[in-house]
Design a protein around this motif. Structure first.
Motif, PDB file in Angstrom:
ATOM      1  N   LYS A 162       0.852  -1.190   0.000  1.00  0.00           N
ATOM      2  CA  LYS A 162       0.000   0.000   0.000  1.00  0.00           C
ATOM      3  C   LYS A 162       0.888   1.240   0.000  1.00  0.00           C
ATOM      4  N   VAL A 163       0.393   2.298  -0.647  1.00  0.00           N
ATOM      5  CA  VAL A 163       1.147   3.543  -0.724  1.00  0.00           C
ATOM      6  C   VAL A 163       1.032   4.275   0.602  1.00  0.00           C
ATOM      7  N   LYS A 164       2.150   4.698   1.127  1.00  0.00           N
ATOM      8  CA  LYS A 164       2.172   5.412   2.399  1.00  0.00           C
ATOM      9  C   LYS A 164       1.380   6.715   2.284  1.00  0.00           C
ATOM     10  N   GLY A 165       0.500   6.948   3.238  1.00  0.00           N
ATOM     11  CA  GLY A 165      -0.317   8.155   3.241  1.00  0.00           C
ATOM     12  C   GLY A 165      -1.645   8.010   2.552  1.00  0.00           C
ATOM     13  N   LEU A 192     -14.337   6.950   5.563  1.00  0.00           N
ATOM     14  CA  LEU A 192     -14.030   7.999   4.587  1.00  0.00           C
ATOM     15  C   LEU A 192     -12.874   7.526   3.716  1.00  0.00           C
ATOM     16  N   PRO A 193     -13.118   7.249   2.421  1.00  0.00           N
ATOM     17  CA  PRO A 193     -12.047   6.722   1.573  1.00  0.00           C
ATOM     18  C   PRO A 193     -10.955   7.765   1.322  1.00  0.00           C
ATOM     19  N   ALA A 194      -9.816   7.280   0.900  1.00  0.00           N
ATOM     20  CA  ALA A 194      -8.733   8.184   0.523  1.00  0.00           C
ATOM     21  C   ALA A 194      -9.142   8.982  -0.715  1.00  0.00           C
ATOM     22  N   PHE A 195      -8.719  10.234  -0.775  1.00  0.00           N
ATOM     23  CA  PHE A 195      -8.976  11.158  -1.887  1.00  0.00           C
ATOM     24  C   PHE A 195     -10.461  11.462  -2.056  1.00  0.00           C
ATOM     25  N   ALA A 196     -11.287  11.228  -1.013  1.00  0.00           N
ATOM     26  CA  ALA A 196     -12.709  11.563  -1.109  1.00  0.00           C
ATOM     27  C   ALA A 196     -12.872  13.079  -1.176  1.00  0.00           C
ATOM     28  N   LYS A 197     -13.763  13.534  -2.051  1.00  0.00           N
ATOM     29  CA  LYS A 197     -13.963  14.962  -2.277  1.00  0.00           C
ATOM     30  C   LYS A 197     -15.305  15.416  -1.723  1.00  0.00           C
ATOM     31  N   SER A 198     -15.394  16.712  -1.442  1.00  0.00           N
ATOM     32  CA  SER A 198     -16.631  17.296  -0.933  1.00  0.00           C
ATOM     33  C   SER A 198     -17.761  17.103  -1.945  1.00  0.00           C
ATOM     34  N   GLY A 199     -18.909  16.714  -1.417  1.00  0.00           N
ATOM     35  CA  GLY A 199     -20.066  16.473  -2.268  1.00  0.00           C
ATOM     36  C   GLY A 199     -20.278  15.020  -2.629  1.00  0.00           C
ATOM     37  N   GLN A 200     -19.247  14.193  -2.474  1.00  0.00           N
ATOM     38  CA  GLN A 200     -19.418  12.763  -2.727  1.00  0.00           C
ATOM     39  C   GLN A 200     -20.179  12.114  -1.583  1.00  0.00           C
ATOM     40  N   GLU A 201     -20.774  10.959  -1.868  1.00  0.00           N
ATOM     41  CA  GLU A 201     -21.593  10.270  -0.875  1.00  0.00           C
ATOM     42  C   GLU A 201     -20.963   8.943  -0.496  1.00  0.00           C
ATOM     43  N   ILE A 202     -21.126   8.546   0.769  1.00  0.00           N
ATOM     44  CA  ILE A 202     -20.587   7.295   1.283  1.00  0.00           C
ATOM     45  C   ILE A 202     -21.680   6.549   2.041  1.00  0.00           C
ATOM     46  N   ASP A 203     -21.512   5.235   2.163  1.00  0.00           N
ATOM     47  CA  ASP A 203     -22.466   4.410   2.899  1.00  0.00           C
ATOM     48  C   ASP A 203     -22.235   4.563   4.399  1.00  0.00           C
ATOM     49  N   ILE A 204     -23.308   4.377   5.178  1.00  0.00           N
ATOM     50  CA  ILE A 204     -23.198   4.479   6.627  1.00  0.00           C
ATOM     51  C   ILE A 204     -23.894   3.284   7.269  1.00  0.00           C
ATOM     52  N   GLU A 230     -12.623  17.647   3.166  1.00  0.00           N
ATOM     53  CA  GLU A 230     -11.656  16.736   2.570  1.00  0.00           C
ATOM     54  C   GLU A 230     -10.469  16.539   3.515  1.00  0.00           C
ATOM     55  N   VAL A 231      -9.886  15.371   3.443  1.00  0.00           N
ATOM     56  CA  VAL A 231      -8.697  15.059   4.241  1.00  0.00           C
ATOM     57  C   VAL A 231      -7.465  15.293   3.376  1.00  0.00           C
ATOM     58  N   GLU A 232      -6.575  16.118   3.870  1.00  0.00           N
ATOM     59  CA  GLU A 232      -5.365  16.415   3.106  1.00  0.00           C
ATOM     60  C   GLU A 232      -4.485  15.180   3.027  1.00  0.00           C
ATOM     61  N   SER A 233      -4.028  14.870   1.825  1.00  0.00           N
ATOM     62  CA  SER A 233      -3.214  13.672   1.612  1.00  0.00           C
ATOM     63  C   SER A 233      -1.771  14.076   1.313  1.00  0.00           C
ATOM     64  N   PHE A 275       0.169  12.584  -0.545  1.00  0.00           N
ATOM     65  CA  PHE A 275       0.544  11.878  -1.770  1.00  0.00           C
ATOM     66  C   PHE A 275       1.373  12.749  -2.703  1.00  0.00           C
ATOM     67  N   THR A 276       1.056  14.044  -2.775  1.00  0.00           N
ATOM     68  CA  THR A 276       1.745  14.921  -3.723  1.00  0.00           C
ATOM     69  C   THR A 276       2.952  15.619  -3.126  1.00  0.00           C
ATOM     70  N   ARG A 277       3.268  15.348  -1.860  1.00  0.00           N
ATOM     71  CA  ARG A 277       4.393  16.017  -1.218  1.00  0.00           C
ATOM     72  C   ARG A 277       5.648  15.148  -1.250  1.00  0.00           C
ATOM     73  N   GLY A 278       6.795  15.811  -1.273  1.00  0.00           N
ATOM     74  CA  GLY A 278       8.057  15.084  -1.222  1.00  0.00           C
ATOM     75  C   GLY A 278       8.544  14.650  -2.591  1.00  0.00           C
ATOM     76  N   ASP A 279       9.727  14.089  -2.606  1.00  0.00           N
ATOM     77  CA  ASP A 279      10.364  13.648  -3.846  1.00  0.00           C
ATOM     78  C   ASP A 279      10.249  12.146  -4.063  1.00  0.00           C
ATOM     79  N   THR A 280       9.636  11.429  -3.131  1.00  0.00           N
ATOM     80  CA  THR A 280       9.548   9.976  -3.256  1.00  0.00           C
ATOM     81  C   THR A 280       8.135   9.498  -2.953  1.00  0.00           C
ATOM     82  N   ILE A 281       7.842   8.291  -3.417  1.00  0.00           N
ATOM     83  CA  ILE A 281       6.630   7.558  -3.066  1.00  0.00           C
ATOM     84  C   ILE A 281       7.071   6.294  -2.336  1.00  0.00           C
ATOM     85  N   THR A 282       6.476   6.039  -1.179  1.00  0.00           N
ATOM     86  CA  THR A 282       6.879   4.903  -0.357  1.00  0.00           C
ATOM     87  C   THR A 282       5.791   3.849  -0.370  1.00  0.00           C
ATOM     88  N   PHE A 283       6.191   2.606  -0.626  1.00  0.00           N
ATOM     89  CA  PHE A 283       5.295   1.451  -0.577  1.00  0.00           C
ATOM     90  C   PHE A 283       5.566   0.689   0.717  1.00  0.00           C
TER      91      PHE A 283
END
Length: 364
Positions: free
Chosen positions: A29-32, A92-104, A174-177, A179-187
């Motif tokens: 899984k991708v870190k973050g 709340l899934p990762a990268f969920a945006k305002s206005g989207q709907e989720i199950d409860i 929205e939850v800040e991710s 994912f776009t920060r830094g120079d690397t992607i960690t698995f």
């Protein structure tokens, strides 16, 4: 010449054997990039007399009425048979945006008999930081039901005090991710292993170039990535589809003591050992005998105990494990003696204590 030909045949067979490769997205899984749990407290109304009578339900109902400008007289406890206090949970899934709907999922907190037919009123859902991330409301879908008679008899199918609302919550924050920060992607590997981490690094460097990936430890592998978010998405799409041959798992024997399930790993081996195991059965049977007195005598009827005890011991068959016994040989030896799961547990535990079982023994 013949030996070289046989060796060549073996090498060709090994090369032709299918390799069990997994995609990187199935191994790590991708870190973050993660889900977040949300929870809230609310009221379900419109029940058919199956609500609860908990004190906090009454208090919550009063607070709600005060928000609408209606003040209930002090000392008056309304009959809330159609209302139930509930907890509302969601993911709340990762990268969920305002206005989207989720199950409860809606669960009763008090002694409500059923939530069938109820409607959840607007309920804020909060995260671990106390912030509101979604608002929930809607009609419940309940899979269970219950029925009762006047004599007190009752039958319940599934759990009628829990229901779901598909798309019942709207995301507001929205939850800040990272994912776009830094120079690397960690698995992060799901099953930490040094060999697997090394193979992941080798597969990525072979695909993208030398020194693109490096391992921190048995779990984390970092890859140099572009800073542009659009390029990073395409870059990650390439990475997650790279196929890697995971390392073989360590030798383990897992025993479920409650169900009798035994799972023996592929790399489990047994050192030379001889085992004998038998069953001892003790049967106690009571056959009391009644003795009558002779006619025209002053004797009394008496009951004489007659106990029969029988001891039966099944013949104990001895079997031997050779050096470096494989999984297939272990299964064959156990099947030959007809051992039950409980007997197999005893044999494996004895082998471990004797130092003959070359594997980790896990009891769950």
């Amino acid at each position: 010449m013949i030996r070289r030909f046989l060796a060549l045949c073996v090498m060709l067979a090994v090369c032709a054997a299918p390799v069990m490769a997994d995609r990187l997205k199935d191994m790590a899984k991708v870190k973050g990039v993660r889900n977040n749990q949300l929870v809230g407290y609310g009221l379900v109304v419109g029940l058919d007399g199956t609500g609860d009578s908990a004190p906090f339900t009454n208090q919550t109902f009063r607070n709600m009425m005060n928000q609408f400008g209606i003040t209930l007289p002090e000392g008056v406890n309304p009959n809330l048979a159609n209302v139930a206090a509930v907890t509302v949970s969601a993911t709340l899934p990762a990268f969920a945006k305002s206005g989207q709907e989720i199950d409860i999922t809606v669960s009763s907190m008090g002694n409500a008999d059923s939530l069938r037919g109820g409607t959840l009123l607007m309920t804020p859902l909060k995260g671990a930081d106390g912030q509101i991330y979604a608002m929930a409301q809607g009609s419940l879908v309940v899979g269970g039901f219950g029925a009762g008679g006047q004599d007190g008899s009752r039958i319940t199918v599934n759990v009628p005090s829990v229901g779901r609302i598909p798309n019942g919550a709207t995301i507001e924050r929205e939850v800040e991710s990272p994912f776009t920060r830094g120079d690397t992607i960690t698995f992060n590997l799901m099953s930490p292993d040094f060999t697997t981490a090394r193979r992941v690094v080798e597969a990525i460097n072979e695909r993208l170039g030398p020194d693109m990936a490096y391992a921190h430890d048995a779990t984390s592998v970092s890859v140099r990535a572009p800073r542009d978010p659009s390029q990073r998405v395409s870059f990650l799409s390439i990475l997650e589809n790279i196929e890697v041959n995971p390392a073989e798992s360590s030798a383990r024997v897992v025993i479920n003591s409650r169900t009798g399930t035994i799972v023996v790993g592929q790399n489990v081996k047994v050192s030379p050992a001889a085992i004998t195991h038998g069953n001892l059965t003790v049967t106690i049977q009571e056959n009391p005998e009644v003795e009558q007195p002779n006619p025209f005598t002053d004797g009394e009827t008496a009951v004489e105990p007659n106990t029969q005890i029988a001891v039966t011991e099944d013949p104990a068959r001895m079997f031997q494990f050779g050096p470096a016994t494989t999984l297939n040989e272990i299964v064959q030896a156990v099947n030959q003696v007809g051992a039950a799961p409980g007997d197999v547990m005893a044999v494996l535990e004895a082998l471990k204590q004797a130092g003959a079982l070359r594997a980790e023994l896990i009891v769950i």
